[in-house]
Design a protein around this motif. Structure first.
Motif, PDB file in Angstrom:
ATOM      1  N   SER A  65       0.844  -1.205   0.000  1.00 43.17           N
ATOM      2  CA  SER A  65       0.000   0.000   0.000  1.00 43.17           C
ATOM      3  C   SER A  65       0.876   1.250   0.000  1.00 43.17           C
ATOM      4  O   SER A  65       0.670   2.170  -0.814  1.00 43.17           O
ATOM      5  CB  SER A  65      -0.921   0.030   1.219  1.00 43.17           C
ATOM      6  OG  SER A  65      -1.627  -1.163   1.352  1.00 43.17           O
ATOM      7  N   GLY A 112      11.474  -1.562   9.100  1.00 43.79           N
ATOM      8  CA  GLY A 112      12.329  -2.709   8.792  1.00 43.79           C
ATOM      9  C   GLY A 112      12.865  -2.573   7.382  1.00 43.79           C
ATOM     10  O   GLY A 112      13.478  -1.580   7.032  1.00 43.79           O
ATOM     11  N   ALA A 168       3.305  -8.140   6.114  1.00 39.81           N
ATOM     12  CA  ALA A 168       2.276  -8.878   5.348  1.00 39.81           C
ATOM     13  C   ALA A 168       2.529  -8.877   3.839  1.00 39.81           C
ATOM     14  O   ALA A 168       2.350  -9.904   3.173  1.00 39.81           O
ATOM     15  CB  ALA A 168       0.895  -8.300   5.642  1.00 39.81           C
ATOM     16  N   ARG A 207       4.762 -11.619   2.890  1.00 40.69           N
ATOM     17  CA  ARG A 207       4.530 -12.933   3.520  1.00 40.69           C
ATOM     18  C   ARG A 207       3.208 -13.552   3.090  1.00 40.69           C
ATOM     19  O   ARG A 207       2.819 -14.590   3.597  1.00 40.69           O
ATOM     20  CB  ARG A 207       4.471 -12.747   5.053  1.00 40.69           C
ATOM     21  CG  ARG A 207       5.772 -12.323   5.640  1.00 40.69           C
ATOM     22  CD  ARG A 207       5.606 -11.874   7.088  1.00 40.69           C
ATOM     23  NE  ARG A 207       6.908 -11.498   7.603  1.00 40.69           N
ATOM     24  CZ  ARG A 207       7.736 -12.324   8.207  1.00 40.69           C
ATOM     25  NH1 ARG A 207       7.380 -13.559   8.436  1.00 40.69           N
ATOM     26  NH2 ARG A 207       8.925 -11.906   8.616  1.00 40.69           N
ATOM     27  N   ALA A 248      -0.012 -14.972   0.497  1.00 40.07           N
ATOM     28  CA  ALA A 248      -0.094 -16.107  -0.422  1.00 40.07           C
ATOM     29  C   ALA A 248      -0.065 -15.676  -1.889  1.00 40.07           C
ATOM     30  O   ALA A 248       0.028 -16.527  -2.772  1.00 40.07           O
ATOM     31  CB  ALA A 248      -1.377 -16.888  -0.137  1.00 40.07           C
ATOM     32  N   GLY A 249      -0.186 -14.391  -2.140  1.00 38.44           N
ATOM     33  CA  GLY A 249      -0.069 -13.884  -3.517  1.00 38.44           C
ATOM     34  C   GLY A 249      -1.354 -13.940  -4.331  1.00 38.44           C
ATOM     35  O   GLY A 249      -1.330 -13.700  -5.537  1.00 38.44           O
ATOM     36  N   TRP A 307       0.196  -2.457  12.435  1.00 42.04           N
ATOM     37  CA  TRP A 307       0.563  -1.476  13.467  1.00 42.04           C
ATOM     38  C   TRP A 307      -0.104  -0.123  13.227  1.00 42.04           C
ATOM     39  O   TRP A 307       0.179   0.853  13.922  1.00 42.04           O
ATOM     40  CB  TRP A 307       2.092  -1.300  13.538  1.00 42.04           C
ATOM     41  CG  TRP A 307       2.806  -2.614  13.535  1.00 42.04           C
ATOM     42  CD1 TRP A 307       3.652  -3.078  12.570  1.00 42.04           C
ATOM     43  CD2 TRP A 307       2.714  -3.658  14.509  1.00 42.04           C
ATOM     44  NE1 TRP A 307       4.087  -4.345  12.879  1.00 42.04           N
ATOM     45  CE2 TRP A 307       3.529  -4.723  14.068  1.00 42.04           C
ATOM     46  CE3 TRP A 307       2.020  -3.796  15.714  1.00 42.04           C
ATOM     47  CZ2 TRP A 307       3.657  -5.911  14.791  1.00 42.04           C
ATOM     48  CZ3 TRP A 307       2.147  -4.980  16.423  1.00 42.04           C
ATOM     49  CH2 TRP A 307       2.954  -6.007  15.970  1.00 42.04           C
ATOM     50  N   GLY A 344       2.621 -14.868   9.001  1.00 39.49           N
ATOM     51  CA  GLY A 344       2.414 -13.431   8.789  1.00 39.49           C
ATOM     52  C   GLY A 344       1.209 -12.976   9.579  1.00 39.49           C
ATOM     53  O   GLY A 344       0.355 -13.796   9.956  1.00 39.49           O
ATOM     54  N   ILE A 374      -2.228 -10.625  10.138  1.00 39.19           N
ATOM     55  CA  ILE A 374      -3.353 -10.107   9.347  1.00 39.19           C
ATOM     56  C   ILE A 374      -4.195  -9.193  10.238  1.00 39.19           C
ATOM     57  O   ILE A 374      -4.517  -9.560  11.366  1.00 39.19           O
ATOM     58  CB  ILE A 374      -4.215 -11.284   8.827  1.00 39.19           C
ATOM     59  CG1 ILE A 374      -3.415 -12.077   7.779  1.00 39.19           C
ATOM     60  CG2 ILE A 374      -5.550 -10.799   8.262  1.00 39.19           C
ATOM     61  CD1 ILE A 374      -4.118 -13.314   7.250  1.00 39.19           C
TER      62      ILE A 374
HETATM   63  C1  LIG Z   1      -0.161 -15.260   5.536  1.00 43.48           C
HETATM   64  C2  LIG Z   1      -0.894 -14.191   4.754  1.00 43.48           C
HETATM   65  C3  LIG Z   1      -1.555 -14.525   3.558  1.00 43.48           C
HETATM   66  C4  LIG Z   1      -2.218 -13.527   2.827  1.00 43.48           C
HETATM   67  N1  LIG Z   1      -2.718 -13.841   1.599  1.00 43.48           N
HETATM   68  C5  LIG Z   1      -3.212 -12.852   0.807  1.00 43.48           C
HETATM   69  C6  LIG Z   1      -3.610 -13.115  -0.528  1.00 43.48           C
HETATM   70  O1  LIG Z   1      -3.494 -14.249  -1.018  1.00 43.48           O
HETATM   71  N2  LIG Z   1      -4.124 -12.103  -1.280  1.00 43.48           N
HETATM   72  C7  LIG Z   1      -4.257 -10.835  -0.765  1.00 43.48           C
HETATM   73  O2  LIG Z   1      -4.747  -9.961  -1.475  1.00 43.48           O
HETATM   74  N3  LIG Z   1      -3.841 -10.543   0.498  1.00 43.48           N
HETATM   75  C8  LIG Z   1      -3.330 -11.497   1.287  1.00 43.48           C
HETATM   76  N4  LIG Z   1      -2.897 -11.206   2.549  1.00 43.48           N
HETATM   77  C9  LIG Z   1      -3.076  -9.840   3.074  1.00 43.48           C
HETATM   78  C10 LIG Z   1      -2.048  -8.885   2.516  1.00 43.48           C
HETATM   79  O3  LIG Z   1      -0.749  -9.420   2.671  1.00 43.48           O
HETATM   80  C11 LIG Z   1      -2.136  -7.524   3.228  1.00 43.48           C
HETATM   81  O4  LIG Z   1      -3.486  -7.095   3.262  1.00 43.48           O
HETATM   82  C12 LIG Z   1      -1.318  -6.471   2.529  1.00 43.48           C
HETATM   83  O5  LIG Z   1      -0.029  -6.944   2.244  1.00 43.48           O
HETATM   84  C13 LIG Z   1      -1.243  -5.209   3.375  1.00 43.48           C
HETATM   85  O6  LIG Z   1      -0.258  -4.365   2.822  1.00 43.48           O
HETATM   86  P1  LIG Z   1       0.149  -3.039   3.553  1.00 43.48           P
HETATM   87  O7  LIG Z   1       1.147  -2.359   2.722  1.00 43.48           O
HETATM   88  O8  LIG Z   1      -1.105  -2.270   3.856  1.00 43.48           O
HETATM   89  O9  LIG Z   1       0.736  -3.511   4.966  1.00 43.48           O
HETATM   90  P2  LIG Z   1       2.125  -4.254   5.295  1.00 43.48           P
HETATM   91  O10 LIG Z   1       2.583  -5.097   4.193  1.00 43.48           O
HETATM   92  O11 LIG Z   1       1.932  -4.898   6.624  1.00 43.48           O
HETATM   93  O12 LIG Z   1       3.147  -3.071   5.427  1.00 43.48           O
HETATM   94  C14 LIG Z   1       3.131  -2.183   6.530  1.00 43.48           C
HETATM   95  C15 LIG Z   1       4.560  -1.766   6.770  1.00 43.48           C
HETATM   96  O13 LIG Z   1       4.560  -0.687   7.712  1.00 43.48           O
HETATM   97  C16 LIG Z   1       5.738  -0.800   8.480  1.00 43.48           C
HETATM   98  N5  LIG Z   1       5.557  -0.017   9.710  1.00 43.48           N
HETATM   99  C17 LIG Z   1       4.645  -0.226  10.686  1.00 43.48           C
HETATM  100  N6  LIG Z   1       4.779   0.700  11.652  1.00 43.48           N
HETATM  101  C18 LIG Z   1       5.772   1.534  11.258  1.00 43.48           C
HETATM  102  C19 LIG Z   1       6.372   2.679  11.841  1.00 43.48           C
HETATM  103  N7  LIG Z   1       5.961   3.181  13.016  1.00 43.48           N
HETATM  104  N8  LIG Z   1       7.384   3.287  11.171  1.00 43.48           N
HETATM  105  C20 LIG Z   1       7.812   2.796   9.971  1.00 43.48           C
HETATM  106  N9  LIG Z   1       7.290   1.705   9.393  1.00 43.48           N
HETATM  107  C21 LIG Z   1       6.276   1.075  10.013  1.00 43.48           C
HETATM  108  C22 LIG Z   1       5.875  -2.298   8.705  1.00 43.48           C
HETATM  109  O14 LIG Z   1       7.203  -2.651   9.024  1.00 43.48           O
HETATM  110  C23 LIG Z   1       5.413  -2.866   7.365  1.00 43.48           C
HETATM  111  O15 LIG Z   1       6.484  -3.158   6.499  1.00 43.48           O
HETATM  112  C24 LIG Z   1      -2.268 -12.174   3.332  1.00 43.48           C
HETATM  113  C25 LIG Z   1      -1.607 -11.860   4.517  1.00 43.48           C
HETATM  114  C26 LIG Z   1      -0.919 -12.833   5.217  1.00 43.48           C
HETATM  115  C27 LIG Z   1      -0.175 -12.442   6.477  1.00 43.48           C
END
Ligand SMILES: Cc1cc2nc3c(=O)[nH]c(=O)nc-3n(C[C@H](O)[C@H](O)[C@H](O)COP(=O)(O)OP(=O)(O)OC[C@H]3O[C@@H](n4cnc5c(N)ncnc54)[C@H](O)[C@@H]3O)c2cc1C
Length: 433
Positions: free
Chosen positions: A15, A36, A42, A45, A47-48, A204, A356, A358
């Protein structure tokens, strides 16, 4: 680190990285801060799975646009993100689930998704070797899957090329406001003045949101997955049933997890007490899908909520490199279920396993909102286990909220205010998470 930026993004998941890319393409000066490494949590980590079917209809317009972005992502970002339009196959093994599937197909078609119900024979034709005792399947040929790490890093690299400054190993510690508007962001490397902040901090996000007086109901669950050695059979769709979920990578490995009828781990923390009125009906209804664990998370979450203790030891939400515990039993049972569904895989070796986190909301919809107070604050979190697929469009919508002042698709269903007290929260309408 820069002293000022047009936008500061918290979080280097899909995102945050996609938002950074689409903002920079429109000439916005962006600083992205990740505690990090890119794709550590997430987004690296999951499933894609990239699917529009079996979703709440309100998410479908976002997903259909996201699908168009996925289709061209390789040429747009200049990197192979492993996107395969191999379809999405959701099979059921009980009469009760079959009835739901028919409803799901109707709901999907009404919202513009090309889904249909397949007979067991038709489903088996699509997945060579599938011998699960299925009664039917929901299939969308236009869905697919992609490589989580490569996709997220591709956005980060392309964002960098567009001029985004990305700082990894650096946490955002807080956000300051002045006269009801975001004014600056405090990080490990110093302060950045900015009128806009995007909270894309994944599980978080609520911790960060609380620092400006915001909060939304969320529960963090843990899901464990495994990866087999490469196999020769080619499986094109992303497949999910009640006991097993799997897909094949372009290198031939099978990524597998337990199916939709199995519990995920919930490491109970201090937030168990938050929004309890909202959560109790969900816990009662879905208690079989949650495995409660009482352990260190309880201690960690109390510490994170206690200002004095947080000054002595860095709280978990700001730390990096915490490896979520793999539930070995769930991986073993996941492998057994995979082999039951695909007997030809008997004896296949598991190369690695991981877990991972969720972020689940009560209606399993994200918060994607430029909140009214403080102004300049965008919350993009609570993707409830399906935010990877939406990631590209989530990023573009964030860029539209900031540059155009309004998004190209309606976001009312994702507002933070839907959780305000007195507002009735709609029940989840997804068949699977
Ligand atoms: C096991 C598993 C299987 C899944 N399978 C699917 C799937 O098949 N299809 C699908 O669409 N979705 C799937 N999902 C869900 C999907 O992975 C997440 O909804 C999506 O990746 C969220 O992305 P994001 O960028 O919002 O959050 P994240 O990828 O969690 O990124 C947030 C980032 O913010 C950083 N962060 C947090 N706090 C701070 C701070 N204070 N300062 C700096 N950095 C910070 C963290 O380190 C992290 O890297 C799955 C999730 C898991 C765990």
């Amino acid at each position: 680190m820069e002293k000022r930026a047009d936008v500061v993004i918290i979080g280097g998941g899909i995102s945050g990285c996609a938002a950074a890319y689409y903002l920079a393409k429109r000439g916005v000066e962006v600083v992205l801060v990740e505690k990090g490494e890119i794709a550590d949590e997430a987004s690296g980590r999951n499933a894609g799975g990239v699917r529009a079917q079996a979703r709440n209809p309100v998410e479908v317009p976002i997903m259909l646009e996201s699908m168009k972005l996925w289709e061209n992502l390789e040429s747009e970002l200049g990197v192979d993100v492993g996107f395969v339009r191999g379809g999405n196959l959701l099979y059921v093994e009980s009469e009760e689930d079959l009835a739901e599937l028919e409803l799901g197909a109707q709901m999907a078609r009404d919202s513009g998704v090309d889904s249909r119900v397949l007979t067991p024979a038709e489903a088996r034709d699509l997945v060579p070797g599938l011998e699960a005792p299925l009664l039917g399947a929901l299939y969308s040929a236009t869905d697919g899957h992609a490589d989580p790490v490569r996709s997220t890093k591709a956005f980060a690299m392309a964002a960098r090329e567009q001029g985004v400054s990305i700082y990894t190993g650096c946490a955002v510690l807080g956000v300051e406001t002045s006269n009801g508007r975001v004014s600056s962001v405090n990080t490990d490397l110093g302060r950045v003045d900015t009128p806009w902040v995007v909270n894309a901090a994944g599980v978080w996000a609520n911790y960060m949101a609380r620092k400006v007086g915001l909060h939304f109901p969320v529960r963090i669950v843990r899901q464990s997955q495994g990866q087999t050695e490469p196999i020769k059979t080619r499986i094109r769709p992303f497949v999910r049933g009640p006991h097993s979920g799997f897909r094949q990578t372009s290198e031939g490995n099978i990524i597998f997890t337990r199916g939709y009828s199995h519990a995920r781990d919930y490491d109970v923390g201090r937030e168990m007490l938050d929004d309890i009125r909202i959560w109790i009906p969900h816990l009662l209804k879905h208690h079989k899908l949650v495995r409660f664990n009482f352990g260190w998370e309880l201690v960690r979450s109390f510490q994170a909520r206690t200002p004095l203790l947080s000054r002595i030891v860095r709280p978990a939400p700001l730390r990096s490199g915490i490896e979520p515990k793999v539930n070995r039993k769930a991986v073993e049972k996941g492998l057994a279920a995979l082999v039951r569904a695909m007997p030809a895989l008997e004896g296949v070796r598991v190369e690695r396993s991981w877990a991972g986190l969720i972020d689940l909301t009560p209606d399993m919809l994200p918060v994607l909102d430029a909140v009214p107070n403080p102004q300049g604050y965008i919350l993009a979190a609570g993707f409830s286990g399906h935010g990877f697929a939406m990631g590209p469009m989530t990023g573009r919508l964030i860029s539209e909220l900031i540059v155009d002042g309004r998004p190209s698709l309606p976001l009312d269903a994702f507002s933070l205010s839907r959780f305000a007290s007195g507002v009735k929260i709609s029940p989840p309408r997804n068949f699977v998470g």
